[in-house]
Design an enzyme around this catalytic site. Structure first.
Site, PDB file in Angstrom:
ATOM      1  CE  LYS A 114      -8.694  -3.492  -0.601  1.00  0.00           C
ATOM      2  NZ  LYS A 114     -10.151  -3.770  -0.671  1.00  0.00           N
TER       3      LYS A 114
ATOM      4  CB  SER B 131     -10.452  -2.888  -4.408  1.00  0.00           C
ATOM      5  OG  SER B 131     -10.935  -3.097  -3.084  1.00  0.00           O
TER       6      SER B 131
ATOM      7  CB  SER C 234     -13.318  -5.519  -2.922  1.00  0.00           C
ATOM      8  OG  SER C 234     -13.842  -4.641  -3.890  1.00  0.00           O
TER       9      SER C 234
END
Length: 523
Positions: free
Chosen positions: A108, A186, A210
């Site tokens: 990420k 996310s 997330s």
């Protein structure tokens, strides 16, 4: 020497079995392979890191910006082939550093990497170049993993122009199972990249859900670890209390193997100070047992089952998973409750709004004097209209947390919920509590369901492991079952999750990203 011994010693049977293609051949499939399978292929000489990286590069070329346009990669490691070659030479000369030697990993794009920018999905930070690796990235490199790509995520500091997009840097990432659905916030880029088989494993983070939301939405396995097990130094955080970093992958084995590498004490993240002495000395993979449900005590946490027509199909998938656990030998204790209406309460216990500006400033200071943005004030100034209103408002309202009554009350509520869950596990001598992570499939891009997920693990800091439970019939939306444990009980959760995973195939490959030529072979 009798005739059987003669044929054995002369290699007759070996030749027959070898040429028949049955006794000594193995099948390799990139989409199904675990890290263990890859290492066996490495050891046999039929695969090396360079070839593995090339397979993943071909898939990214075919499916990320072309074809279904999954659109996950923000920055691709430009030296991936060269790094793989060096690791192959090292393996041949001195052996592998770890199970992750030569394994491609996606991150990420809020984990700092000294050789690639870290954008946090926020356009003003697109070219922000950290000085140092995040602690978990450093540990992955030291283990021989290849930091393969930085992938899309929900815009951390701003809101993209199109509400259907994930970030102002890359735009929309699509869910490989249904391109009309969100991959999840996310860590959606990590989830979609792994579901589309763009790398072997990845890292996500969560303040609320997330790690687990994209894990569920993309039919993956994901670990939201015990608060303090895995260090957060060098990653963008909204909350120094709730923020967690967690491994994501297509199998329990891979998530366990990655946890081995990234977990443990870090002097720059004092939340990890309780880890020494509370994690196993042996690899988490040694706890994986296909019969691990036999004799286990599983509690069904009914407070976290939603009701209503929208939830029926997904709840039925989780109920089916529970029945399979029972049939595999688990003792199932049903109808457990702590006597509270949890869902509205959980939404009132998050601390990230209060902690955000302090957490951001900690991160920006690490970037050094030449940073694109050096603090929250500069973030607001340079980000302009892109910056979330909650960040601007928080800067106006919160000067200190030492005596903030609302913040302290939320912290107390978190501890009370944690104690209630532990009391329930102690009372019934449970190995884990089980429930649906969410009981609706992934929403269409830009939409948000009010009853969407379950943040119990995030507000209590207790570890949770998600494993696929099936797919809804109409949307082909993946659904997951969640195992919640005591602090530092990851080894037990891996054992239970692995045993459930071995009961039969649940996860399937997305139809939008099918295997390419050369990804399967016999050796």
């Amino acid at each position: 020497m009798n005739i059987i011994k003669y044929f054995y010693h002369t290699g007759f049977f070996l030749s027959i079995f070898w040429f028949s293609g049955y006794a000594f051949s193995k099948s390799f499939s990139l989409e199904k392979a675990t890290i263990e399978d890859i290492n066996e292929a490495f050891d046999s000489g039929s695969l090396n890191a360079e070839k593995l990286v090339s397979m993943y590069l071909k898939r990214i070329e075919a499916y990320d910006k072309k074809g279904p346009k999954i659109n996950t990669v923000i920055t691709l490691q430009p030296n991936a082939i060269e790094i793989a070659r060096k690791l192959d030479i090292e393996r041949s000369e001195s052996g592998p550093r770890s199970k992750l030697h030569g394994i491609p990993v996606v991150l990420k794009d809020l984990f700092d990497t000294y050789d690639m920018p870290t954008s946090s999905g926020f356009l003003p930070l697109k070219n922000s170049q950290p000085l140092y690796d995040a602690t978990v990235v450093k540990r992955l490199r030291e283990a021989g993993a290849i930091i393969f790509a930085k992938v899309n995520m929900s815009d951390w500091f701003g809101s993209p122009a199109d509400p259907k997009d994930q970030s102002s840097v890359l735009g929309r990432t699509n869910n490989p199972y249904n391109l009309e659905l969100t991959p999840g916030g996310s860590s959606g880029g990590t989830g979609a990249a792994l579901a589309a088989v763009f790398a072997q494993i990845g890292l996500g983070t969560e303040t609320g859900v997330s790690i687990r939301n994209p894990t569920s939405n993309n039919s993956l396995v994901g670990l939201a670890p015990t608060r303090g097990l895995i260090p957060r130094t060098g990653m963008v955080m909204t909350s120094f209390t709730q923020e967690r970093c967690g491994p994501m992958g297509r199998t329990v084995y891979d998530v366990a193997a990655m946890t081995d590498v990234v977990q443990g004490f870090d002097a720059e993240d004092l939340l990890t100070m309780n880890s020494p002495g509370r994690v196993p000395k042996s690899s988490y993979t040694t706890f994986l047992d296909k019969d691990g449900l036999r004799g286990a005590r599983i509690g069904i946490f009914r407070d976290l089952f939603r009701v209503g027509e929208d939830h029926e199909e997904a709840v039925a998938l989780v109920e089916s998973a529970i029945h399979r656990m029972h049939d595999a030998g688990a003792t199932v204790i049903d109808n457990l409750s702590i006597g509270l209406d949890l869902f509205p309460l959980l939404s009132e216990t998050r601390t990230n709004y209060y902690e955000a500006q302090f957490s951001y400033d900690i991160y920006f200071r690490r970037l050094g004097p030449d940073a694109v943005i050096k603090n929250v004030d500069e973030l607001i100034e340079k980000g302009g209209s892109l910056v979330k209103e909650s960040i601007i408002q928080g800067r106006r309202e919160i000067d200190s947390l030492m005596h903030d009554a609302e913040f302290l009350a939320k912290r107390d509520s978190q501890e009370s919920l944690k104690a209630a869950a532990l009391d329930l596990m102690d009372k019934y001598r449970l190995d884990a509590l089980v429930y649906p992570f969410k009981s609706i499939p992934a929403e269409p891009h830009g939409e948000r369901h009010d009853e969407r997920d379950n943040p119990f693990s995030s507000v209590t800091g207790l570890p949770a492991l998600l494993v696929p439970a099936g797919y809804t019939s109409e949307e082909n939306g993946p659904i997951s079952v969640e195992f919640l444990g005591r602090p530092y009980s990851e080894s037990i959760l891996f054992k239970l999750g692995y045993a459930y995973e071995q009961l039969g195939p649940v996860r399937k490959t997305p139809e939008t990203t099918p295997p390419l030529s050369g990804e399967t072979f016999e050796y």
